[in-house]
Design a protein around this motif. Structure first.
Motif, mmCIF file in Angstrom:
data_model
loop_
_atom_site.group_PDB
_atom_site.id
_atom_site.type_symbol
_atom_site.label_atom_id
_atom_site.label_comp_id
_atom_site.label_asym_id
_atom_site.label_seq_id
_atom_site.Cartn_x
_atom_site.Cartn_y
_atom_site.Cartn_z
ATOM 1 N N PHE A 1 -11.758 -6.447 12.854
ATOM 2 C CA PHE A 1 -12.038 -6.591 11.361
ATOM 3 C C PHE A 1 -10.822 -7.190 10.718
ATOM 4 C CE2 PHE A 1 -14.715 -3.339 12.683
ATOM 5 C CZ PHE A 1 -15.893 -3.436 12.110
ATOM 6 N N ILE A 2 -11.011 -8.119 9.624
ATOM 7 C CA ILE A 2 -10.310 -8.922 8.846
ATOM 8 C C ILE A 2 -10.431 -8.669 7.428
ATOM 9 C CG2 ILE A 2 -9.160 -10.935 8.126
ATOM 10 C CD1 ILE A 2 -9.425 -11.955 11.188
ATOM 11 N N VAL A 3 -9.746 -8.333 6.404
ATOM 12 C CA VAL A 3 -10.039 -8.347 5.139
ATOM 13 C C VAL A 3 -9.052 -9.183 4.216
ATOM 14 C CG1 VAL A 3 -10.294 -6.929 3.119
ATOM 15 C CG2 VAL A 3 -10.847 -5.941 5.439
ATOM 16 N N PHE A 4 -9.729 -10.054 3.583
ATOM 17 C CA PHE A 4 -8.766 -11.158 2.695
ATOM 18 C C PHE A 4 -8.840 -10.325 1.275
ATOM 19 C CE2 PHE A 4 -8.785 -14.275 -0.584
ATOM 20 C CZ PHE A 4 -7.642 -14.837 -0.277
ATOM 21 N N GLU A 5 -7.773 -10.106 0.738
ATOM 22 C CA GLU A 5 -7.459 -9.567 -0.423
ATOM 23 C C GLU A 5 -6.608 -10.379 -1.380
ATOM 24 O OE1 GLU A 5 -6.387 -5.394 -0.232
ATOM 25 O OE2 GLU A 5 -6.489 -5.519 2.341
ATOM 26 N N ALA A 6 -6.938 -10.564 -2.507
ATOM 27 C CA ALA A 6 -6.118 -11.119 -3.543
ATOM 28 C C ALA A 6 -5.836 -10.298 -4.834
ATOM 29 C CB ALA A 6 -6.759 -12.450 -3.975
ATOM 30 N N TYR A 7 -4.833 -10.063 -5.156
ATOM 31 C CA TYR A 7 -4.491 -9.243 -6.506
ATOM 32 C C TYR A 7 -3.801 -10.025 -7.516
ATOM 33 C CZ TYR A 7 -5.832 -5.583 -3.349
ATOM 34 O OH TYR A 7 -7.027 -4.915 -2.505
ATOM 35 N N ALA A 8 -3.973 -9.592 -8.676
ATOM 36 C CA ALA A 8 -3.400 -10.636 -9.874
ATOM 37 C C ALA A 8 -1.807 -10.496 -9.749
ATOM 38 C CB ALA A 8 -3.603 -9.923 -11.167
ATOM 39 N N ASP A 9 -1.342 -9.551 -9.346
ATOM 40 C CA ASP A 9 0.239 -9.452 -9.249
ATOM 41 C C ASP A 9 0.692 -8.185 -8.522
ATOM 42 O OD1 ASP A 9 -0.093 -7.510 -11.205
ATOM 43 O OD2 ASP A 9 0.567 -8.505 -12.615
ATOM 44 N N GLN A 10 1.959 -8.122 -8.233
ATOM 45 C CA GLN A 10 2.578 -7.050 -7.666
ATOM 46 C C GLN A 10 2.111 -5.586 -8.006
ATOM 47 O OE1 GLN A 10 3.931 -6.983 -4.524
ATOM 48 N NE2 GLN A 10 4.529 -4.825 -4.456
ATOM 49 N N GLN A 11 2.024 -5.478 -9.179
ATOM 50 C CA GLN A 11 1.614 -4.243 -9.881
ATOM 51 C C GLN A 11 0.127 -4.221 -9.508
ATOM 52 O OE1 GLN A 11 3.607 -1.629 -11.190
ATOM 53 N NE2 GLN A 11 1.962 -0.672 -10.903
ATOM 54 N N ALA A 12 -0.667 -5.183 -9.615
ATOM 55 C CA ALA A 12 -1.959 -4.743 -9.222
ATOM 56 C C ALA A 12 -2.190 -4.371 -8.013
ATOM 57 C CB ALA A 12 -2.709 -5.914 -9.472
ATOM 58 N N PHE A 13 -1.375 -4.875 -6.985
ATOM 59 C CA PHE A 13 -1.564 -4.361 -5.659
ATOM 60 C C PHE A 13 -1.044 -2.865 -5.388
ATOM 61 C CE2 PHE A 13 0.514 -3.695 -1.302
ATOM 62 C CZ PHE A 13 -0.513 -3.652 -0.516
ATOM 63 N N LEU A 14 -0.087 -2.498 -6.244
ATOM 64 C CA LEU A 14 0.418 -1.070 -6.031
ATOM 65 C C LEU A 14 -0.674 -0.368 -6.810
ATOM 66 C CD1 LEU A 14 4.035 -1.604 -7.023
ATOM 67 C CD2 LEU A 14 3.298 -1.312 -4.754
ATOM 68 N N ASP A 15 -1.070 -0.683 -7.705
ATOM 69 C CA ASP A 15 -2.400 0.208 -8.450
ATOM 70 C C ASP A 15 -3.281 0.345 -7.398
ATOM 71 O OD1 ASP A 15 -0.756 0.479 -10.634
ATOM 72 O OD2 ASP A 15 -2.138 -1.052 -11.802
ATOM 73 N N HIS A 16 -3.640 -0.709 -6.617
ATOM 74 C CA HIS A 16 -4.907 -0.596 -5.385
ATOM 75 C C HIS A 16 -4.475 0.390 -4.439
ATOM 76 C CE1 HIS A 16 -7.349 -1.629 -2.425
ATOM 77 N NE2 HIS A 16 -6.352 -1.991 -1.442
ATOM 78 N N VAL A 17 -3.247 0.152 -3.954
ATOM 79 C CA VAL A 17 -2.741 1.050 -2.778
ATOM 80 C C VAL A 17 -2.872 2.587 -3.268
ATOM 81 C CG1 VAL A 17 -0.863 1.636 -1.461
ATOM 82 C CG2 VAL A 17 -1.323 -0.610 -1.688
ATOM 83 N N ASP A 18 -2.317 2.775 -4.574
ATOM 84 C CA ASP A 18 -2.331 4.136 -5.212
ATOM 85 C C ASP A 18 -3.613 4.980 -5.560
ATOM 86 O OD1 ASP A 18 0.567 4.315 -4.587
ATOM 87 O OD2 ASP A 18 0.901 3.664 -6.621
ATOM 88 N N SER A 19 -4.737 3.817 -5.435
ATOM 89 C CA SER A 19 -5.878 4.621 -6.171
ATOM 90 C C SER A 19 -6.478 5.537 -5.302
ATOM 91 C CB SER A 19 -6.993 3.368 -6.363
ATOM 92 O OG SER A 19 -7.306 2.946 -5.028
#
Length: 105
Positions: free
Chosen positions: A57-75
């Motif tokens: 499996f491969i997942v392509f992910e795009a986040y607005a910025d570093q904080q958006a990615f960190l918020d995603h990981v912490d959800s």
């Protein structure tokens, strides 16, 4: 002309389902995709199954910025997904590959 603001964070997440767990991984990913796509900083979340190897499996992910990615990981939904995924894949966790554009846009 350059873009103003932070560069989006782009990545590929890859992992391999244990034999017989392909459908469980697919279902888990489909559920996660619905939740991640509603995150305010998510730009793209596209899961794929590799045609030549149904366990990959491969997942392509795009986040607005570093904080958006960190918020995603912490959800809560990402934390739950990663915990459940760990029981279904050969790797200890998904493998992240960070991407950057090479121009031409």
């Amino acid at each position: 002309m350059t873009r103003a603001g932070p560069e989006p964070k782009l990545l590929l997440a890859t992992f391999t389902a244990l034999p017989g767990q392909e459908q469980a991984v697919s279902s888990l990913l489909a559920s996660l995709a619905l939740q991640v796509r509603r995150e305010p900083g998510n730009l793209r979340f596209e899961p794929f199954r590799v045609t030549a190897n149904a366990q990959s499996f491969i997942v392509f992910e795009a986040y607005a910025d570093q904080q958006a990615f960190l918020d995603h990981v912490d959800s809560a939904h990402s934390t739950r997904f990663n915990s459940e995924l760990a029981e279904l894949i050969t790797e200890p966790h998904s493998v992240l590959t960070w991407l950057e554009g090479v121009g031409g846009r």
